[in-house]
Design a protein around this motif. Structure first.
Motif, PDB file in Angstrom:
ATOM      1  N   ILE A 123       0.871  -1.172   0.000  1.00  0.00           N
ATOM      2  CA  ILE A 123       0.000   0.000   0.000  1.00  0.00           C
ATOM      3  C   ILE A 123       0.905   1.217   0.000  1.00  0.00           C
ATOM      4  O   ILE A 123       1.646   1.437   0.959  1.00  0.00           O
ATOM      5  CB  ILE A 123      -0.950   0.028   1.212  1.00  0.00           C
ATOM      6  CG1 ILE A 123      -1.840  -1.217   1.220  1.00  0.00           C
ATOM      7  CG2 ILE A 123      -1.796   1.302   1.195  1.00  0.00           C
ATOM      8  CD1 ILE A 123      -2.726  -1.336   2.435  1.00  0.00           C
ATOM      9  N   VAL A 124       0.875   1.980  -1.098  1.00  0.00           N
ATOM     10  CA  VAL A 124       1.765   3.133  -1.237  1.00  0.00           C
ATOM     11  C   VAL A 124       0.982   4.337  -1.744  1.00  0.00           C
ATOM     12  O   VAL A 124      -0.009   4.196  -2.449  1.00  0.00           O
ATOM     13  CB  VAL A 124       2.940   2.852  -2.203  1.00  0.00           C
ATOM     14  CG1 VAL A 124       3.820   1.744  -1.689  1.00  0.00           C
ATOM     15  CG2 VAL A 124       2.438   2.535  -3.599  1.00  0.00           C
ATOM     16  N   ASN A 125       1.452   5.519  -1.373  1.00  0.00           N
ATOM     17  CA  ASN A 125       0.914   6.748  -1.944  1.00  0.00           C
ATOM     18  C   ASN A 125       1.503   6.917  -3.326  1.00  0.00           C
ATOM     19  O   ASN A 125       2.698   6.733  -3.526  1.00  0.00           O
ATOM     20  CB  ASN A 125       1.289   7.962  -1.081  1.00  0.00           C
ATOM     21  CG  ASN A 125       0.561   7.969   0.235  1.00  0.00           C
ATOM     22  OD1 ASN A 125      -0.578   7.535   0.332  1.00  0.00           O
ATOM     23  ND2 ASN A 125       1.230   8.442   1.267  1.00  0.00           N
ATOM     24  N   ARG A 185      -3.996  10.164  -3.801  1.00  0.00           N
ATOM     25  CA  ARG A 185      -4.246   8.834  -4.358  1.00  0.00           C
ATOM     26  C   ARG A 185      -3.246   7.832  -3.795  1.00  0.00           C
ATOM     27  O   ARG A 185      -2.109   8.161  -3.522  1.00  0.00           O
ATOM     28  CB  ARG A 185      -4.135   8.861  -5.882  1.00  0.00           C
ATOM     29  CG  ARG A 185      -5.226   9.672  -6.534  1.00  0.00           C
ATOM     30  CD  ARG A 185      -5.286   9.351  -8.001  1.00  0.00           C
ATOM     31  NE  ARG A 185      -6.307  10.114  -8.669  1.00  0.00           N
ATOM     32  CZ  ARG A 185      -7.529   9.667  -8.885  1.00  0.00           C
ATOM     33  NH1 ARG A 185      -7.883   8.485  -8.504  1.00  0.00           N
ATOM     34  NH2 ARG A 185      -8.406  10.426  -9.523  1.00  0.00           N
ATOM     35  N   TYR A 186      -3.735   6.601  -3.652  1.00  0.00           N
ATOM     36  CA  TYR A 186      -2.840   5.540  -3.217  1.00  0.00           C
ATOM     37  C   TYR A 186      -3.118   4.277  -4.006  1.00  0.00           C
ATOM     38  O   TYR A 186      -4.151   4.131  -4.648  1.00  0.00           O
ATOM     39  CB  TYR A 186      -2.938   5.291  -1.712  1.00  0.00           C
ATOM     40  CG  TYR A 186      -4.214   4.660  -1.244  1.00  0.00           C
ATOM     41  CD1 TYR A 186      -4.334   3.282  -1.149  1.00  0.00           C
ATOM     42  CD2 TYR A 186      -5.303   5.438  -0.870  1.00  0.00           C
ATOM     43  CE1 TYR A 186      -5.508   2.694  -0.720  1.00  0.00           C
ATOM     44  CE2 TYR A 186      -6.479   4.868  -0.429  1.00  0.00           C
ATOM     45  CZ  TYR A 186      -6.572   3.492  -0.358  1.00  0.00           C
ATOM     46  OH  TYR A 186      -7.731   2.910   0.070  1.00  0.00           O
ATOM     47  N   LEU A 187      -2.156   3.375  -3.971  1.00  0.00           N
ATOM     48  CA  LEU A 187      -2.232   2.110  -4.691  1.00  0.00           C
ATOM     49  C   LEU A 187      -2.135   0.975  -3.690  1.00  0.00           C
ATOM     50  O   LEU A 187      -1.274   0.983  -2.813  1.00  0.00           O
ATOM     51  CB  LEU A 187      -1.074   2.013  -5.697  1.00  0.00           C
ATOM     52  CG  LEU A 187      -0.811   0.650  -6.333  1.00  0.00           C
ATOM     53  CD1 LEU A 187      -1.969   0.250  -7.244  1.00  0.00           C
ATOM     54  CD2 LEU A 187       0.481   0.677  -7.115  1.00  0.00           C
ATOM     55  N   LYS A 188      -3.035   0.004  -3.835  1.00  0.00           N
ATOM     56  CA  LYS A 188      -2.981  -1.215  -3.036  1.00  0.00           C
ATOM     57  C   LYS A 188      -2.813  -2.358  -4.026  1.00  0.00           C
ATOM     58  O   LYS A 188      -3.641  -2.522  -4.932  1.00  0.00           O
ATOM     59  CB  LYS A 188      -4.262  -1.396  -2.231  1.00  0.00           C
ATOM     60  CG  LYS A 188      -4.261  -2.650  -1.372  1.00  0.00           C
ATOM     61  CD  LYS A 188      -5.561  -2.799  -0.627  1.00  0.00           C
ATOM     62  CE  LYS A 188      -6.420  -3.764  -1.373  1.00  0.00           C
ATOM     63  NZ  LYS A 188      -7.630  -4.178  -0.729  1.00  0.00           N
ATOM     64  N   SER A 198       2.697   8.099 -11.034  1.00  0.00           N
ATOM     65  CA  SER A 198       1.471   8.869 -10.835  1.00  0.00           C
ATOM     66  C   SER A 198       0.274   8.041 -11.302  1.00  0.00           C
ATOM     67  O   SER A 198       0.439   7.011 -11.977  1.00  0.00           O
ATOM     68  CB  SER A 198       1.530  10.178 -11.627  1.00  0.00           C
ATOM     69  OG  SER A 198       1.522   9.910 -13.010  1.00  0.00           O
ATOM     70  N   TYR A 199      -0.900   8.507 -10.975  1.00  0.00           N
ATOM     71  CA  TYR A 199      -2.125   7.821 -11.385  1.00  0.00           C
ATOM     72  C   TYR A 199      -2.185   7.695 -12.902  1.00  0.00           C
ATOM     73  O   TYR A 199      -2.551   6.651 -13.436  1.00  0.00           O
ATOM     74  CB  TYR A 199      -3.343   8.586 -10.855  1.00  0.00           C
ATOM     75  CG  TYR A 199      -4.643   8.117 -11.453  1.00  0.00           C
ATOM     76  CD1 TYR A 199      -5.221   6.922 -11.040  1.00  0.00           C
ATOM     77  CD2 TYR A 199      -5.296   8.853 -12.432  1.00  0.00           C
ATOM     78  CE1 TYR A 199      -6.403   6.473 -11.587  1.00  0.00           C
ATOM     79  CE2 TYR A 199      -6.484   8.418 -12.984  1.00  0.00           C
ATOM     80  CZ  TYR A 199      -7.031   7.228 -12.562  1.00  0.00           C
ATOM     81  OH  TYR A 199      -8.197   6.789 -13.118  1.00  0.00           O
TER      82      TYR A 199
END
Length: 190
Positions: free
Chosen positions: A101-103, A111-114, A149-150
């Motif tokens: 789990i990171v920003n 936004r973050y990514l899991k 980035s997103y």
């Protein structure tokens, strides 16, 4: 006695008139709050649509530029498409990693990514080296994920580029074998 009855009737009439005004004020306040909430939701949700539209237009222009470059560049100058092996009929042994789990990289950090990742190893003996270097492996992957980035990872091509980057970075620190591929078994961006 007649005067007392008239006074009570007047008082009753005033009370019922006051409750109507109070009811009108409450209804007006609720209406204003609903309108304000609707306007706020519109602006909050339209920002995401604008980001998606910008990402899609950037992707389209990038694809057009790539097509033009590939058409004009000689075959010897075109870059290698992937550092990963893509023989999906003979997948090697897998090494599962814990959830990440990171920003994501952005100006506002909202936004973050899991994600959950499995590494395809070239040889089963590589698992012992991966076990001993697990903190280093996780650090390399976290750095790669949080630098994106997103817009960079929201497309399939972006995810493929991320996989290539992770494989290339991990293979530089391994000596008993190599990572052939990376598989995302869970990938959620919020």
């Amino acid at each position: 006695m007649a005067e007392a009855t008239e006074n009570t009737e007047v008082v009753v009439e005033k009370k019922s008139g006051g409750s109507n005004i109070l009811l009108i004020i409450i209804a007006a306040m609720l209406g204003l709050m609903l309108i304000g909430g609707g306007v706020g939701a519109y602006f909050l949700l339209s920002e995401d649509d604008a980001v998606i539209a910008d990402a899609n237009s950037a992707k389209a222009s990038q694809e057009q530029t790539t097509e033009e470059t590939e058409a004009t560049a000689p075959a010897a100058l075109t870059p290698k498409s992937s550092v990963r092996k893509s023989d999906y009929t003979n997948i090697g042994p897998m090494y599962p990693l814990d959830q990440f789990i990171v920003n994501l990289f952005s100006e506002d950090g909202s936004r973050y990514l899991k994600t959950t990742i499995n590494l395809e190893m070239s040889v089963p003996e590589l698992a012992t080296e991966l076990d001993s270097k697990k903190p280093l492996i996780r650090d390399i992957i976290i750095k790669a994920l949080s630098a994106k980035s997103y817009e960079e990872i929201s497309t399939i091509a972006g995810k493929e580029n991320l996989k290539d980057e992770i494989v290339a970075n991990l293979n530089t620190v391994l000596k008993d074998g190599k990572i052939n591929n990376v598989f995302f078994t869970d990938f959620v961006i919020q």
